[in-house]
Design an enzyme around this catalytic site. Sequence first.
Site, mmCIF file in Angstrom:
data_model
loop_
_atom_site.group_PDB
_atom_site.id
_atom_site.type_symbol
_atom_site.label_atom_id
_atom_site.label_comp_id
_atom_site.label_asym_id
_atom_site.label_seq_id
_atom_site.Cartn_x
_atom_site.Cartn_y
_atom_site.Cartn_z
ATOM 1 N N ASP A 57 41.852 35.281 54.004
ATOM 2 C CA ASP A 57 41.705 33.869 54.341
ATOM 3 C C ASP A 57 40.836 33.744 55.588
ATOM 4 O O ASP A 57 41.135 34.367 56.608
ATOM 5 C CB ASP A 57 43.114 33.294 54.582
ATOM 6 C CG ASP A 57 43.071 31.854 55.071
ATOM 7 O OD1 ASP A 57 42.052 31.173 54.829
ATOM 8 O OD2 ASP A 57 44.062 31.411 55.691
ATOM 9 N N ASP A 61 44.161 28.405 56.301
ATOM 10 C CA ASP A 61 44.989 27.511 55.482
ATOM 11 C C ASP A 61 45.992 28.296 54.627
ATOM 12 O O ASP A 61 46.697 27.722 53.803
ATOM 13 C CB ASP A 61 44.124 26.583 54.607
ATOM 14 C CG ASP A 61 43.355 27.342 53.539
ATOM 15 O OD1 ASP A 61 43.434 28.592 53.510
ATOM 16 O OD2 ASP A 61 42.677 26.698 52.718
ATOM 17 N N ASP A 134 35.294 35.096 35.909
ATOM 18 C CA ASP A 134 36.289 34.883 34.858
ATOM 19 C C ASP A 134 35.866 33.674 34.033
ATOM 20 O O ASP A 134 35.619 32.601 34.587
ATOM 21 C CB ASP A 134 37.654 34.609 35.525
ATOM 22 C CG ASP A 134 38.799 35.254 34.791
ATOM 23 O OD1 ASP A 134 38.894 35.051 33.574
ATOM 24 O OD2 ASP A 134 39.606 35.943 35.439
ATOM 25 N N ASP A 236 38.843 35.291 29.461
ATOM 26 C CA ASP A 236 40.269 35.011 29.396
ATOM 27 C C ASP A 236 40.718 34.663 27.966
ATOM 28 O O ASP A 236 40.129 33.777 27.334
ATOM 29 C CB ASP A 236 40.555 33.816 30.324
ATOM 30 C CG ASP A 236 42.019 33.556 30.511
ATOM 31 O OD1 ASP A 236 42.694 34.444 31.049
ATOM 32 O OD2 ASP A 236 42.495 32.471 30.119
ATOM 33 N N GLU A 291 39.557 39.807 27.338
ATOM 34 C CA GLU A 291 40.987 40.060 27.503
ATOM 35 C C GLU A 291 41.542 40.090 26.085
ATOM 36 O O GLU A 291 41.536 39.065 25.390
ATOM 37 C CB GLU A 291 41.646 38.941 28.317
ATOM 38 C CG GLU A 291 43.096 39.253 28.591
ATOM 39 C CD GLU A 291 43.928 38.053 29.055
ATOM 40 O OE1 GLU A 291 44.983 38.265 29.634
ATOM 41 O OE2 GLU A 291 43.514 36.904 28.807
ATOM 42 N N HIS A 366 46.393 40.907 37.856
ATOM 43 C CA HIS A 366 47.114 39.746 38.389
ATOM 44 C C HIS A 366 48.225 39.259 37.460
ATOM 45 O O HIS A 366 48.983 38.371 37.841
ATOM 46 C CB HIS A 366 46.116 38.610 38.627
ATOM 47 C CG HIS A 366 45.501 38.139 37.352
ATOM 48 N ND1 HIS A 366 44.626 38.904 36.621
ATOM 49 C CD2 HIS A 366 45.682 36.994 36.653
ATOM 50 C CE1 HIS A 366 44.292 38.251 35.526
ATOM 51 N NE2 HIS A 366 44.910 37.093 35.512
ATOM 52 N N ASP A 367 48.291 39.785 36.239
ATOM 53 C CA ASP A 367 49.360 39.406 35.305
ATOM 54 C C ASP A 367 50.457 40.458 35.247
ATOM 55 O O ASP A 367 51.383 40.354 34.434
ATOM 56 C CB ASP A 367 48.794 39.221 33.892
ATOM 57 C CG ASP A 367 47.892 38.007 33.798
ATOM 58 O OD1 ASP A 367 48.096 37.052 34.575
ATOM 59 O OD2 ASP A 367 46.987 38.015 32.947
HETATM 60 C C1 NOJ Z 1 45.406 35.199 30.913
HETATM 61 C C2 NOJ Z 1 45.261 35.252 32.399
HETATM 62 O O1 NOJ Z 1 45.024 36.569 32.802
HETATM 63 C C3 NOJ Z 1 46.512 34.659 32.984
HETATM 64 O O2 NOJ Z 1 46.601 34.848 34.367
HETATM 65 C C4 NOJ Z 1 46.560 33.211 32.618
HETATM 66 O O3 NOJ Z 1 47.780 32.660 33.067
HETATM 67 C C5 NOJ Z 1 46.446 33.004 31.110
HETATM 68 N N1 NOJ Z 1 45.441 33.839 30.511
HETATM 69 C C6 NOJ Z 1 46.080 31.574 30.799
HETATM 70 O O4 NOJ Z 1 44.754 31.339 31.173
#
Ligand code: NOJ
Length: 596
Positions: A57, A61, A134, A236, A291, A366-367
């Site tokens: 950052d 913020d 992305d 995505d 993805e 990140h998932d």
């Molecule tokens: C896959 C993404 O990696 C994820 O973070 C997102 O929540 C879903 N697609 C919906 O876009």
Amino acid sequence: MKIMKYINLIVLMAAIATIVSCQPQNKKSTAKNTTIPNRKWWKEAVVYQIYPRSFKDSNGDGIGDLKGIISKLDYVKSLGVNVIWLNPIFASPNHDNGYDISDYREIMKQFGTMADFDTLLNEMHHRGLKLVLDLVVNHTSSDHEWFKQSRSSRTNPYRDFYHWWPAERGKPAKRFSFFDVNNNAWRYDSTTNAYYLHYFARSQPDLNWENPKVRQAIFKMMRFWFNKGIDGFRMDVIPFIAKDTTFPKMPAKYHGNWAHFYANGPHLHEYLKEMNKEVLSKYPNTMTVAEGAGVTIGEALKFVDPARKELNMLYNFDGMSLGYIPGTYKELDPKGVKLVDFKNVYSRWDSIYENKGWGTIYLGNHDQPRMVTRWGNDSPQFRALSSKMLTTFLMTMRATPFYYFGDELGMTNIKFDSIKDYEDIETLHEYQHLKNTGGNLKKFLDNQKMVARDNGRTPFQWDTTKNAGFTTGKPWLKVNPNYKTINVAAEEKNPNSVLSYFKKIIQLRKDNLVLVYGKYTLLDKENPDVYAYTRVLNGEKVLVLLNFTTHKASAKLSFDMNKAKLLIDNYNTVPDANAVKTFTLRPYEAAIFELK
Ligand code: NOJ
């Protein structure tokens, strides 16, 4: 006598030290001289994924931003990676942290301005780093102008940009939503007395790719970013874009597997071919990665076989799904994951790209929860060792590694105790869903400590100052308290840190193209503790040995180790020569040998 013994010992130690150096061997000449068909920069790259919200950052913020990333590009460059993939940086109300885009050509306010973006791209290119953005085009935000228009009346020109089901036809056939509190992908909208489709949250309506105008609008937007000079897109849930707009009941052959059903829309590959023709083919030196949500191994080549002219790479979920109880909401099987199953998944995925196409490999993003917590061991005793071992795996497979920021430090799951600490729509909605339906909330929260996405989204740990040096303000998500010991500043100083190892092994991969292109062969397949394989290219052969356990373990192999040369090992002490001969590894040991 004593002196002779002493001299002999020194000579012996010096010899072992040369053979068993933990430094990568520089073999640039070999890398250049080999003839390898179909070489591509993106096959040889290591992609470093940055979750911009959590990286650095610059304005206090509490939210990471583009200026923050710019200020840390020298750090990224120092890692040796070649590409940065940024999670969405576009205008968004942030219900799903940027995966709900309200304007594809604007930068998210919290992240900065278009001028910041231009600086970022310039500064990256100046350092020889490529940028992948992305592409989120299965859905937009419900705040997108297209959707606002679309929902305003049945005759609006944008009506067909989304999927609507007029209520006078009754309720549409069931569709499952990943982030809806009722798991229902149809949302009734009284303005026009119709339901709209949203595979994710209600605020993420699905675009209607069956409408050629939608496709043209997206292709135009992609050209806009390519013309700015970006180097590629991560796409995505791209397999979900095509839909049968008669919306029949889900056919029985999908056995309730919604993701697989969604990934098999009728015109999917026509759309990808069209995208390739209209956009990607015009920017030939760029890269794309899908993805691969819902894509089975048998379908992967349809996306990435170069002859089909669609995309370059796809990442699959088979490895990531191991250890979850099928049919549950990411519930971990207490029995854990069998290494033999893990090896099978990665070996099968390698084999499909044997003759064409190209794979990807990742153990975190990140998932996902943090790599070391999920796939290694985050206890103080084994955190560093197992992080290095997993990194060794990622950097020695025949696939492009997608490496998640923070894993190079061995960052761990934060394991929140309270639902109040979570920010992620997935966790919050599932919690609410369980609450509404009388589910077991305690069990859910316990499980989230291991699997929740927020575990992988906590702020990056730069140093020991307040908030790990991430922000001077209040961080949007709590900082993991272990930042006092796990941070860049400390690890940069320590030649044996997880970070230092990461840099060494990236260099090793760069210098030894056998680790990129070499044929992969799994060895000692049924071994429950050790993952062993060779990589072979133009007469060069390397052996990779990985111990996935907390105890000593050995592999049944028959190589002449007298002539083997150790290229790298994650222990900073020299292995015992006898152990090398018998392929005995210490807990979580990772070793790479060059075989003669
Ligand atoms: C896959 C993404 O990696 C994820 O973070 C997102 O929540 C879903 N697609 C919906 O876009």
